[in-house]
Design a protein around this motif. Structure first.
Motif, mmCIF file in Angstrom:
data_model
loop_
_atom_site.group_PDB
_atom_site.id
_atom_site.type_symbol
_atom_site.label_atom_id
_atom_site.label_comp_id
_atom_site.label_asym_id
_atom_site.label_seq_id
_atom_site.Cartn_x
_atom_site.Cartn_y
_atom_site.Cartn_z
ATOM 1 N N GLN A 1 0.849 -1.191 0.000
ATOM 2 C CA GLN A 1 0.000 0.000 0.000
ATOM 3 C C GLN A 1 0.885 1.242 0.000
ATOM 4 O O GLN A 1 1.698 1.434 0.908
ATOM 5 N N TYR A 2 0.751 2.088 -1.023
ATOM 6 C CA TYR A 2 1.520 3.338 -1.066
ATOM 7 C C TYR A 2 0.803 4.402 -0.237
ATOM 8 O O TYR A 2 -0.420 4.558 -0.314
ATOM 9 N N VAL A 3 1.594 5.168 0.525
ATOM 10 C CA VAL A 3 1.034 6.180 1.421
ATOM 11 C C VAL A 3 0.930 7.523 0.716
ATOM 12 O O VAL A 3 0.073 8.341 1.044
ATOM 13 N N ASN A 4 1.804 7.794 -0.271
ATOM 14 C CA ASN A 4 1.775 9.084 -0.973
ATOM 15 C C ASN A 4 1.861 8.857 -2.480
ATOM 16 O O ASN A 4 2.180 7.764 -2.959
ATOM 17 N N THR A 5 1.587 9.911 -3.230
ATOM 18 C CA THR A 5 1.551 9.782 -4.689
ATOM 19 C C THR A 5 2.945 9.613 -5.284
ATOM 20 O O THR A 5 3.095 9.057 -6.370
#
Length: 859
Positions: free
Chosen positions: A249-253
């Motif tokens: 899961q990526y937290v930022n773009t």
């Protein structure tokens, strides 16, 4: 020696294996009651019995209920917080002792306990002082917690949870920081050790080894939850694991931060390994961390500390020249534990089998003009040649034949003696020595072995390979670090061959000499380097440097570090400019790692000067450990709950919490099952040892007894010992007919990999012969090869070009493994100045149905 066997294992032995055939015919196996089995085991193994030595889920409750692990990775540094939850369900106060592994280069920097609403933060104290305080607390009925590092191996810790009242729960919080090693595929490797195999105690070694109460890893009676957060200045491209993970899961773009955790239903039956991949990972970096506000300026914890990650870039003109010389000494572990499966998903593949295949590939890839020898070790050691021999067709064939006959039949893990013998051999002029060590790394005298390698680091480079779950990271990393080489770990489904070939490429690089590091800092700022001097540099590999910065500077100030070295006679240098402004939100991670680095260097110095020391170095280690709050071999974490309103009443019951160990394959040498200790030891960690005989078939008892006699050497008269074993075996009565042979229990020989089959046929010079064996390896008939051959072409040239086409066309996924031997084949072809090469390539393409170009083959 004291050997302890669990009653559950004894109850199992006859019932589970009563119909297995003994290795000597004509002997019958009777139904033995428990007491008879006890007496038989004592006779066979020469050991005392004590049923409390192995805590099992069937017999006694285990106080450790669960482990929660939170991992935070910042670039290439990991902070790990483990919470161990204990619960006493018995009607008496408990002392729980848990021996468990940590990464060998970890810096343990926090230890605390929570009982009810009471939080107790541990202090670091001199080890004997901490032990006495712990014992005093228990004797007065107080709750106490002790965490100590093994004096023999820095990757083993002992946690004692004392005076846990009936019905009470306790949570232990353990925090450590560690660097993440760069792997062959540029991934950063994090390993949470779950499996701790018994460390082999060498014959005649002094001191008591830390002992492990172990059960098969699948039966570990506590659960694990694991989550990780990854952040970096560069995007996180992917995270892989040997265990099932939930999706990343990526937290930022920007994808520079991500989270991941273990999938539901994970069983704590293996090490948890993460491989983290960044985009453009090989960039030099510098992190400056502010000092602790409460610490004294000028001290390690009061001043800023900088961590430099250096990736030297070597001139391409020098690298392309390559090296064609060297003395290659290969040292292979043939102890009983090498018969274990390489991974659960490949039950047909053993560690020793994978090592044999790897040695074959390694031997075929060595350059002409070099020298080589192969040593193997267990309780004793052997070598193929009396001294290193020049690499030729004759010596290669002899070595390959001996390697194919190697099995895991040499007993224990006595690595120190073969190393001493290797270092006693004179070096060959103009042939730099390169030592390759293959082991599953389960020895108790880790520091003694590493110290020996360091003493001889000026005459060689050491490349180490840890095979399988439970390998000692302290041993594998220590060998490479002190030997100026590179360490690799082979776990799970990973193939050994590409990792070994990467290390061979490093070994073939010209040795970097005259390495120096100079600092250019603003006026008023001085530097104290915490890391030992850099002794080895490899193209594309990271070197870490820690340093303490003393003095005042503006936030805009910059520093510069220059690494100078000489490569194949060419002076070179690399520079890294960095800001002196401290990074935000790093806590004291860099300080902890810097303190750990300095502590390890001082410990090594103390061991080198043992016997003539005045205690000054040890005193420095203790002071630094206490000041920084980082563990060492001379200190321990101690926490006492002095707020108890009433002393805990009743006798204290001792419980050993089992750690997972790997089950050996059916035919494995049982020497590796034994955890042994000196009976006179007073250390709590050495009060108990275990013999896991629950998976040992009676058909292998004779082999077991022989291995035990050889491995643990308690008896001086071997023939008398074997005679005693034979008498014990004769007491059994076999229900199976004399002529019955249980062939179904023997492992089947797997079919050989076509790539390894082709590799095995290559000659030392680099060419192949046109014969039926080559045709079979290429999946063709001899007639097809002969019919396709251009008329004017030499048979060996034709065979070699066919092999190159097949490798490039059908084995591109394994190019790392065969690239060096393919280069050798190309060099041979060029030396032949053969005509019609283009015609041969076209004919080969027609034969295989592919379209390879001559330049792609290197021709």
């Amino acid at each position: 020696m004291l050997f302890l066997i669990s009653s559950s294992a004894l109850e199992q032995t006859t019932a589970e294996y009563k119909n297995k055939t003994l290795q000597q015919s004509g002997e019958k196996l009777t139904r033995l009651n428990q007491e008879e089995r006890r007496r038989t085991a004592v006779e066979l193994y020469g050991c005392k019995m004590n049923c409390c030595g192995l805590i099992t889920v069937q017999k006694e409750p285990v106080p450790l209920k669960s482990i929660e692990v939170e991992l935070e990775v910042r670039d290439h540094v990991a902070t790990v917080v483990s919470t161990l939850n204990y619960e006493n369900k018995e009607d008496k106060p408990l002392e729980a002792v848990f021996v468990f592994p940590l990464p060998g280069d970890a810096a343990v920097c926090h230890f605390s306990a929570k009982i009810g609403q009471t939080q107790i933060v541990a202090e670091v104290k001199e080890k004997q002082e901490a032990r006495e305080e712990y014992d005093d607390a228990l004797s007065s009925g107080q709750q106490a917690f002790l965490l100590e590092e093994s004096e023999q191996s820095p990757d083993i810790f002992t946690l004692s949870v004392g005076s846990l009242p009936p019905g009470e729960s306790a949570s232990i919080r353990l925090e450590y920081v560690t660097e993440l090693a760069v792997q062959a595929d540029d991934g950063l490797r994090f390993c949470l050790p779950a499996v701790l195999n018994p460390r082999y105690q060498p014959q005649g070694s002094g001191g008591a080894s830390v002992q492990v109460t172990s059960v098969p890893a699948s039966l570990v009676p506590y659960s694990l939850s694991f989550s990780a957060r990854v952040s970096s200045p560069r995007p996180v491209s992917k995270v892989e694991s040997n265990c099932s993970l939930d999706p990343l899961q990526y937290v930022n773009t920007e994808q520079t931060q991500a989270t991941v955790k273990l999938a539901a239903g994970h069983k704590f039956d293996r090490d948890v390994e993460l491989l983290i991949f960044y985009k453009d990972a090989h960039q030099p970096t510098a992190v400056v961390e502010a000092g602790q506000a409460s610490a004294k300026p000028g001290s390690l914890m009061g001043d800023p500390v900088v961590m430099l990650s250096l990736y030297p870039e070597f001139p391409q003109s020098v690298m392309s020249s390559g090296a064609s010389r060297g003395e290659f000494v290969l040292l292979l572990d043939r102890s009983g534990s090498m018969d274990c499966h390489t991974s659960n998903s490949k039950p047909q593949e053993t560690r020793i089998g994978s090592a044999r295949d790897t040695l074959l590939l390694l031997l075929k890839s060595l350059p002409m003009g070099c020298y080589f020898n192969i040593y193997s070790f267990g309780s004793r050691y052997e070598h193929i040649f009396p001294k290193s021999m020049e690499y030729s067709e004759k010596t290669l064939e002899e070595a390959v034949k001996k390697v194919e006959e190697m099995t895991a039949n040499l007993g224990g893990t006595e690595i120190l003696q073969p190393l001493k013998h290797i270092y006693s051999q004179p070096c060959i002029p103009n042939q730099p020595r390169q030592l390759f060590v293959f082991t599953d790394g389960e020895v108790s005298n880790t520091k003694e072995v590493i110290n020996l390698v360091k003493k001889n680091s000026g005459s060689h480079r050491c490349f180490s390979f840890g095979i399988g779950e439970g390998a000692s990271s302290a041993l594998i990393n220590g060998l490479a670090k002190e030997g100026g080489g590179h360490a690799q770990f082979i776990t799970g489904n990973a193939r050994m061959q590409p990792k070994v070939m990467q290390s061979l490429r490093f070994a073939l690089q010209p040795a970097v000499v005259d390495i120096s590091v100079t600092w250019d800092l603003p006026k008023g700022v001085s530097v104290t380097v915490l890391s030992p001097p850099i002794t080895a540099l490899f193209q594309g590999q990271r070197s870490l440097v820690y340093a303490q910065l003393t003095g005042e500077s503006s936030e805009a100030a910059q520093g510069c570090v220059t690494v100078k070295y000489s490569l194949a006679g060419h002076p070179s240098q690399n520079q890294l400019h960095f800001t002196l402004k401290p990074a935000e939100d790093t806590g004291l991670t860099v300080h902890g790692l810097g303190a750990r680095t300095l502590i390890r260097s001082l410990e090594m110095e103390e061991r080198e000067n043992r016997g003539q020391r005045d205690g000054g170095v040890k005193k420095k280690v203790v002071e630094l450990s206490v000041q920084s709050g980082v563990s060492s071999s001379f200190t321990a974490f101690i926490a006492v709950n002095k707020g108890n309103s009433e002393p805990i009443q009743g006798p204290l019951v001792h419980r050993n919490v089992p750690t997972g160990r790997l089950l050996r394959s059916l035919g494995a040498s049982p020497a590796a099952y034994v955890a042994c200790s000196r009976s006179g030891s007073t250390s709590r960690a050495t009060q108990h040892a275990s013999l896991a005989c629950d998976s040992l078939p009676f058909m292998h008892l004779r082999r077991a007894c022989s291995a035990l006699t050889m491995s643990f050497g308690a008896r001086k008269n071997k023939s008398a010992a074997l005679s005693k074993i034979d008498k014990s075996l004769a007491a059994f009565d076999d229900d199976v007919d004399d002529d019955t042979d249980d062939k179904s229990a023997m492992p089947t020989q797997p079919c050989r990999d076509p790539l390894l089959q082709l590799v095995s046929l290559q000659k030392a010079s680099g060419c192949w012969l046109l014969d039926p064996a080559l045709a079979a390896a290429l999946g063709k008939t001899s007639e097809e090869l002969d019919k396709s051959k251009p008329a004017s072409v030499n048979q060996e040239v034709w065979a070699t070009i066919l092999a190159l086409i097949w490798l490039h066309a059908f084995k591109t996924d394994a190019k790392e493994e065969w690239e060096l031997l393919a280069m050798k084949a190309v060099s041979w072809l060029r030396a032949q100045n053969a005509p019609c090469v283009e015609e041969c390539v076209e004919a080969g393409n027609t034969l295989f149905g592919c379209e390879m170009q001559k330049n792609v083959l290197g021709l």
